[in-house]
Design an enzyme around this catalytic site. Sequence first.
Site, PDB file in Angstrom:
ATOM      1  N   GLU A 125       0.822  -1.218   0.000  1.00  0.00           N
ATOM      2  CA  GLU A 125       0.000   0.000   0.000  1.00  0.00           C
ATOM      3  C   GLU A 125       0.854   1.266   0.000  1.00  0.00           C
ATOM      4  O   GLU A 125       0.343   2.353   0.275  1.00  0.00           O
ATOM      5  CB  GLU A 125      -0.957   0.016   1.213  1.00  0.00           C
ATOM      6  CG  GLU A 125      -1.869  -1.178   1.350  1.00  0.00           C
ATOM      7  CD  GLU A 125      -2.932  -1.304   0.250  1.00  0.00           C
ATOM      8  OE1 GLU A 125      -2.946  -0.454  -0.668  1.00  0.00           O
ATOM      9  OE2 GLU A 125      -3.716  -2.262   0.308  1.00  0.00           O
ATOM     10  N   HIS A 149      -2.820   2.129   8.590  1.00  0.00           N
ATOM     11  CA  HIS A 149      -3.884   1.331   7.976  1.00  0.00           C
ATOM     12  C   HIS A 149      -4.077   0.054   8.803  1.00  0.00           C
ATOM     13  O   HIS A 149      -3.108  -0.654   9.084  1.00  0.00           O
ATOM     14  CB  HIS A 149      -3.512   0.982   6.537  1.00  0.00           C
ATOM     15  CG  HIS A 149      -4.409  -0.017   5.890  1.00  0.00           C
ATOM     16  ND1 HIS A 149      -5.776   0.162   5.773  1.00  0.00           N
ATOM     17  CD2 HIS A 149      -4.157  -1.227   5.328  1.00  0.00           C
ATOM     18  CE1 HIS A 149      -6.307  -0.879   5.173  1.00  0.00           C
ATOM     19  NE2 HIS A 149      -5.353  -1.744   4.891  1.00  0.00           N
ATOM     20  N   HIS A 151      -7.218  -3.249  10.014  1.00  0.00           N
ATOM     21  CA  HIS A 151      -8.412  -3.998   9.626  1.00  0.00           C
ATOM     22  C   HIS A 151      -9.318  -4.220  10.848  1.00  0.00           C
ATOM     23  O   HIS A 151      -9.523  -5.371  11.262  1.00  0.00           O
ATOM     24  CB  HIS A 151      -8.011  -5.357   9.037  1.00  0.00           C
ATOM     25  CG  HIS A 151      -7.255  -5.294   7.756  1.00  0.00           C
ATOM     26  ND1 HIS A 151      -6.723  -6.421   7.139  1.00  0.00           N
ATOM     27  CD2 HIS A 151      -6.932  -4.253   6.945  1.00  0.00           C
ATOM     28  CE1 HIS A 151      -6.116  -6.070   6.019  1.00  0.00           C
ATOM     29  NE2 HIS A 151      -6.212  -4.763   5.890  1.00  0.00           N
ATOM     30  N   GLU A 179     -17.853  11.037  22.564  1.00  0.00           N
ATOM     31  CA  GLU A 179     -16.492  11.456  22.234  1.00  0.00           C
ATOM     32  C   GLU A 179     -16.200  11.450  20.731  1.00  0.00           C
ATOM     33  O   GLU A 179     -15.194  12.012  20.296  1.00  0.00           O
ATOM     34  CB  GLU A 179     -15.467  10.535  22.921  1.00  0.00           C
ATOM     35  CG  GLU A 179     -15.410  10.682  24.422  1.00  0.00           C
ATOM     36  CD  GLU A 179     -14.766  12.001  24.868  1.00  0.00           C
ATOM     37  OE1 GLU A 179     -13.681  12.318  24.357  1.00  0.00           O
ATOM     38  OE2 GLU A 179     -15.360  12.698  25.702  1.00  0.00           O
ATOM     39  N   HIS A 220     -12.907  -3.748   3.986  1.00  0.00           N
ATOM     40  CA  HIS A 220     -11.456  -3.908   4.061  1.00  0.00           C
ATOM     41  C   HIS A 220     -10.884  -3.353   5.369  1.00  0.00           C
ATOM     42  O   HIS A 220     -10.284  -4.092   6.140  1.00  0.00           O
ATOM     43  CB  HIS A 220     -10.794  -3.237   2.840  1.00  0.00           C
ATOM     44  CG  HIS A 220      -9.317  -3.403   2.777  1.00  0.00           C
ATOM     45  ND1 HIS A 220      -8.610  -3.481   1.608  1.00  0.00           N
ATOM     46  CD2 HIS A 220      -8.375  -3.485   3.753  1.00  0.00           C
ATOM     47  CE1 HIS A 220      -7.319  -3.631   1.853  1.00  0.00           C
ATOM     48  NE2 HIS A 220      -7.160  -3.632   3.150  1.00  0.00           N
TER      49      HIS A 220
HETATM   50  P1  13P Z   1       0.945  -5.433   3.148  1.00  0.00           P
HETATM   51  O1  13P Z   1       1.319  -6.718   3.853  1.00  0.00           O
HETATM   52  O2  13P Z   1       1.553  -5.343   1.769  1.00  0.00           O
HETATM   53  O3  13P Z   1       1.277  -4.222   3.993  1.00  0.00           O
HETATM   54  O4  13P Z   1      -0.623  -5.449   2.906  1.00  0.00           O
HETATM   55  C1  13P Z   1      -1.519  -5.628   3.959  1.00  0.00           C
HETATM   56  C2  13P Z   1      -2.796  -4.927   3.742  1.00  0.00           C
HETATM   57  O5  13P Z   1      -3.491  -4.642   4.673  1.00  0.00           O
HETATM   58  C3  13P Z   1      -3.211  -4.600   2.345  1.00  0.00           C
HETATM   59  O6  13P Z   1      -4.265  -3.677   2.345  1.00  0.00           O
HETATM   60 ZN    ZN Z   2      -5.437  -3.720   4.225  1.00  0.00          ZN
END
Ligand code: 13P
Ligand code: ZN
Length: 289
Positions: A125, A149, A151, A179, A220
Amino acid sequence: MQKDANEARCMEELAFMKDFVRLCDDGYRQGWHERNGGNLTYRMTTEDVAQAQLFFNGTPYEWTPLDVLAPSMAGEFFVSTSAGSYMRNISSDTSHYVGIVEINGKGDAYRVVWGFEQGARPTSELPSHVLNHAVRAAATDGACRVMYHAHPSSVIAMTMVVELNARTITRLLWQAMTESILAFPMGVGVVPWMVPGGADIAKATSKLMKTYDAVIWASHGLFATGPDFDAAFGLMHAIEKAAGVYVRARCMNGGSDNFRNTITDEGLRAIADEFNLPINEAFLEETLI
Ligand code: 13P
Ligand code: ZN
């Protein structure tokens, strides 16, 4: 105790690297990083670079195309997790799973100057991270440095059920927890489902980063940004917490979103007034403006 930069014997002992690694550990412990899910980048200050240079490779790697163009990021140095790295392993093998890249003079390529040992390379990314950094740096007068980033489950679950637009999702998150509006007064952007890891999702995300410091990727995960690691982690945490409250309340309500009690627009406006927040007015009901 934190070592003085002059006393550091390796990259891992420098303060910015310790903070970087700590966020990876904290995120893993929250359950936001299954397998290699998620990634982190940090745009280094000139002081960071001066301290880190001592430990750079004698010969940097070759330039590699970034697949996006970010002229304002020319000459910047980024710390990045590696593609395929598990957040749970970052602290125990940092120089393998983390590296530092330098952006070239055009802002369209990078080269590794430290880390990524044993053939590792920056996160898939990286195009999103660098473009987002460019946009957030411009939007914050250079203050934004951390791009995170993850999940987180409740945010992802929410995107399977609610209308995928920034106003709808932001309002639900603001209404879920007092909050919320304090943590993300401009709201949260939403990118519809897209293939991850390339220039297209990078461009779609960075467009939204002009307005928002956090952007959801439907089905995602979430990008959260900030001037430092605490701010970016805190933003991720606050959004996922609010999403978790929404998911639980909806489950307790037999799946319905017709809640008995919620924070009104009048209430949201009162919080904004009390704390002098630069809120996104377009996300409140017009009749009350
Ligand atoms: P990477 O392992 O390349 O960082 O990818 C993980 C991810 O969350 C892709 O969106
Ligand atoms: Zn991801």
